[in-house]
Design a protein around this motif. Structure first.
Motif, PDB file in Angstrom:
ATOM      1  N   GLY A 419       0.756  -0.886  -0.060  1.00 45.00           N
ATOM      2  CA  GLY A 419       0.013   0.191   0.184  1.00 45.00           C
ATOM      3  C   GLY A 419       1.001   1.381   0.413  1.00 45.00           C
ATOM      4  O   GLY A 419       0.150   1.818   0.207  1.00 45.00           O
ATOM      5  N   TYR A 446      -5.838   0.493  -2.326  1.00 48.29           N
ATOM      6  CA  TYR A 446      -5.027  -0.299  -2.228  1.00 48.29           C
ATOM      7  C   TYR A 446      -4.069  -0.554  -3.163  1.00 48.29           C
ATOM      8  O   TYR A 446      -3.889   0.434  -4.361  1.00 48.29           O
ATOM      9  CB  TYR A 446      -5.581  -1.287  -1.730  1.00 48.29           C
ATOM     10  CG  TYR A 446      -6.225  -1.845  -3.660  1.00 48.29           C
ATOM     11  CD1 TYR A 446      -5.770  -3.415  -4.279  1.00 48.29           C
ATOM     12  CD2 TYR A 446      -7.457  -1.860  -3.744  1.00 48.29           C
ATOM     13  CE1 TYR A 446      -5.917  -2.986  -5.054  1.00 48.29           C
ATOM     14  CE2 TYR A 446      -8.097  -2.381  -4.540  1.00 48.29           C
ATOM     15  CZ  TYR A 446      -6.935  -3.313  -5.828  1.00 48.29           C
ATOM     16  OH  TYR A 446      -7.100  -3.494  -7.065  1.00 48.29           O
ATOM     17  N   SER A 473     -10.331  -0.284   3.147  1.00 43.14           N
ATOM     18  CA  SER A 473      -9.060  -0.131   3.589  1.00 43.14           C
ATOM     19  C   SER A 473      -8.844   0.344   4.628  1.00 43.14           C
ATOM     20  O   SER A 473      -9.278   1.489   4.119  1.00 43.14           O
ATOM     21  CB  SER A 473      -7.625  -0.403   2.454  1.00 43.14           C
ATOM     22  OG  SER A 473      -8.211   0.720   1.546  1.00 43.14           O
TER      23      SER A 473
END
Length: 681
Positions: A419, A446, A473
């Motif tokens: 990431g 991501y 995320s």
């Protein structure tokens, strides 16, 4: 005879009387008889003359003693070496230089001595010249034989037996430094010597570098200079040598030598361990020998070759070890020459390191610590350590590319982690010297390269992707997290703000659950992914708590008095005329209204689904009062059991008991323990 003799008397043997009766006075006395003179004899007593002794014989008495002349045998033969003519009183000796081996009858009976002989006067047999001497004249000139001194001594290198006419030369291969008395006087040359011609008085020495090993054994091995054999390479000999001497250990000669000086001390990097070496052995790779042919003791054993020190290597036959080149080092402290026998033993600096010294100082190549570390933010690409040229300058260290960073001494730049991205493309080393230089993707996005294998997927903010439907995320995530079981998220990557928290996932509605435990976002991307609770069950939570929607067990079986269809947020109370007595033991007993049983014969249930406790037992069905009946005795139509009015009064002439499904035409006895007080129904 005397006067008056009748007969004449004989003179007697040994006498003679020459007058033959002519003169009487020549016969008148015995004194007229004359004894034979020397050289003569008379064997008859009346001899007129004496007979001469034959040539070669003598009779010395000269008329003195008749008995010395009275027989031919009184003539004695001359000794050998002497001669006489007839009627000789004495023998004449053969002259010196002559001899006669028989009775000589004339001077000619004396023969001149043959070659190799001599004689003095009166010699019967000539005397042989002694061995080592000779007379060449062969019976021609007596003066050449008339004294022993006529025997000439043989020259040096020659020999003669007794009585030799000439001297014989010693054969080639032999010598004689005086005259010899026989062939054995000639000696075969000794070892290392030869005589190339006959009559040699001395042997010549084989030249230096050659030899004859035979020591007076075989003349054929000494009869020519060619018998002097050349020494083999690695050997030498002095003049007159019987053997060749091997060059000592530590020296060599590719040819033969004429003295030890021709054996050369091995040069740098070389040694010998055997005698008679034609070439020196190379010190093994990894060793060196720096003496340049000065000290033979420094070249006479393999141990004279020394293992290279740390920081160095060598090939075979090295006079000195070579310092490792740029980019390489060797830390072995001369413990094993095999660790110094090739440049490859100089190890290439490892990951993220370089060594710029160009083989000038071994101490800068004797340890891995000599390899300098690339500064943080740079890398050295040859992480396999197979190319020293990639480790030999500081410039081999390259600033990390976009998407990567490095700490100090990195073999290569590390790709930004899960990431994360880094946009600077090798411009500013300070922008790559720590993982903190990698920027986190914002929450709701991501970065797919979770394995960190492709820097191109980490080199700009655009590599961060909005999460797909069914996932969310946090900041810096490599992947999006699938909504938890019991939840879903319908937005399909339109906005990171709709995926930046787990709270963006919706809880399934009441009556539904989602079993998948976050393994597949496509199982969480729609409310349709929420499964209905099975008919006969219910789930009443109104999408408040995902933990109440994450397993099938969150769906509860309906209690008694209730039923449900699929996906029910709550169970429905059985309708009028029906009941369900199952205490939630089996959802299959609650999965349809039909699981609510219709009240039985003569019974009804009027509650209209308001209170489940009025539907949870057959006892909840009320009994038609006596005198009435309920006709749907098959229990197939709840509408015939849902009101008290469904109980019909018996017609005249009939009666019924409580809870009857029909009326009877005759009276019946009361049941046991019941009585009738006279009331008429």
């Amino acid at each position: 005879s005397d006067a008056g003799a009748a007969v004449c008397e004989h003179c007697g043997v040994g006498y003679f009387l020459t007058d033959d009766g002519e003169v009487v006075t020549a016969h008148d006395s015995f004194d007229d008889c004359t004894i034979c003179a020397s050289g003569k004899y008379a064997t008859s007593p009346r001899s007129a003359s004496c007979s001469e002794c034959a040539a070669g014989k003598i009779l010395a008495d000269n008329g003195v003693e008749a008995s010395a002349h009275d027989s031919e045998s009184d003539c004695t033969s001359c000794s050998f070496g002497y001669w006489s003519v007839a009627a000789s009183a004495s023998c004449t000796a053969c002259a010196a230089g002559k001899s006669s081996n028989s009775t000589g009858i004339a001077e000619s009976s004396c023969a001149v001595c043959a070659a190799g002989e001599h004689s003095s006067n009166g010699t019967a047999v000539c005397t042989l010249c002694s061995a080592g001497k000779y007379i060449a004249d062969d019976g021609a000139d007596a003066s050449a034989h008339d004294t022993e001194s006529d025997c000439s001594a043989c020259a040096e290198g020659t020999w003669a037996l007794e009585g030799s006419q000439t001297c014989t030369s010693c054969d080639a291969g032999k010598y004689l430094d005086s005259s010899g008395t026989s062939e054995s006087s000639c000696s075969i040359c000794g070892a290392g010597n030869y005589a190339g011609s006959n009559a040699s008085t001395t042997c010549e020495q084989c030249p230096a570098g050659k030899y004859i090993s035979d020591d007076s054994g075989d003349k054929s091995k000494h009869d020519d200079i060619s018998d002097c054999l050349t020494c083999e390479p690695g050997y030498f000999s002095l003049p007159g040598s019987s053997i060749c001497t091997a060059c000592p250990i530590g020296k060599f000669n590719p040819s033969f030598g004429t003295s030890e000086d021709d054996c050369m001390v091995c040069g740098e990097g070389k040694y010998t361990i055997t005698l008679a070496t034609t070439s020196c052995l190379d010190c093994l790779s990894g060793k060196y020998l720096d003496d340049d042919g000065v000290d033979v003791g420094s070249h006479d054993q393999e141990e004279d070759c020394h293992t290279c020190e740390s920081g160095k290597y060598s090939g075979a036959g090295a006079p000195a070890c070579t310092i490792c080149p740029k980019g390489r080092y060797n830390s072995d402290q001369a413990s094993d020459y095999n660790l110094h026998d090739a440049v490859e033993d100089c190890l290439i600096c490892g990951e993220g390191k370089y060594l710029a010294d160009d083989g000038l100082n071994a101490t800068l190549h004797d340890s891995e610590e000599d390899c300098e570390i690339c500064m943080a933010g740079k890398y050295l690409t040859d992480n396999e350590g197979v190319n020293a040229s990639l480790h030999d300058e500081e410039t081999d260290c390259t600033v990390c590319a976009a998407g990567t960073y490095s700490s100090s001494s990195a073999p290569l730049c590390s790709i930004c982690g899960f990431g994360k991205y880094l946009a600077d493309d090798g411009v500013d080393v300070n922008a790559h010297d720590s993982e903190e230089d990698c920027t986190l993707c914002v929450a709701g996005k991501y970065l797919t390269d979770g394995e960190k294998v492709d820097a191109a997927l980490h080199d700009e903010e655009g590599d961060c992707t909005v999460c797909a439907a069914g996932s969310h995320s946090f900041s810096g995530n490599a992947t999006c997290t699938v909504c938890a079981s019991g939840k879903y998220l319908t937005d399909d990557a339109t906005s990171a703000d709709l995926h930046n928290s787990k709270d963006d996932c919706f809880v399934c509605p009441s009556g539904k659950y989602l079993l998948d435990a976050g393994t597949n976002n496509t199982l969480h991307d729609s409310v349709e992914d929420c499964s209905d609770c099975l008919a006969g069950k219910y789930l009443e939570d109104e999408a408040l708590d995902g933990g109440l929607h994450d397993q099938e067990e969150d769906c509860h079986t309906c209690e008694s008095g209730k039923y449900s269809g699929a996906g029910a947020p709550a169970c429905t109370i059985c309708p009028k005329g029906r009941y369900n007595s199952d205490q939630a033991s089996d959802y299959n007993l609650h999965d349809a209204v039909e699981d609510c049983l219709i009240c039985g014969e003569g019974k009804y249930l009027a509650d209209d689904g308001l209170n489940a406790t009025l539907h949870d037992s057959e006892e909840d069905c009320e009994i038609c009062m006596a005198g009435k009946y309920l006709t749907d005795n098959e229990g197939v139509n709840a509408s015939l059991h849902d009101e008290e009015t469904d109980c019909t009064s018996c017609v005249a002439g009939k009666h019924s008991e409580f809870g009857s499904f029909k009326c009877y035409v005759y009276c019946m006895c009361c049941w046991k323990n019941f009585f009738n007080r006279g009331r008429v129904f």
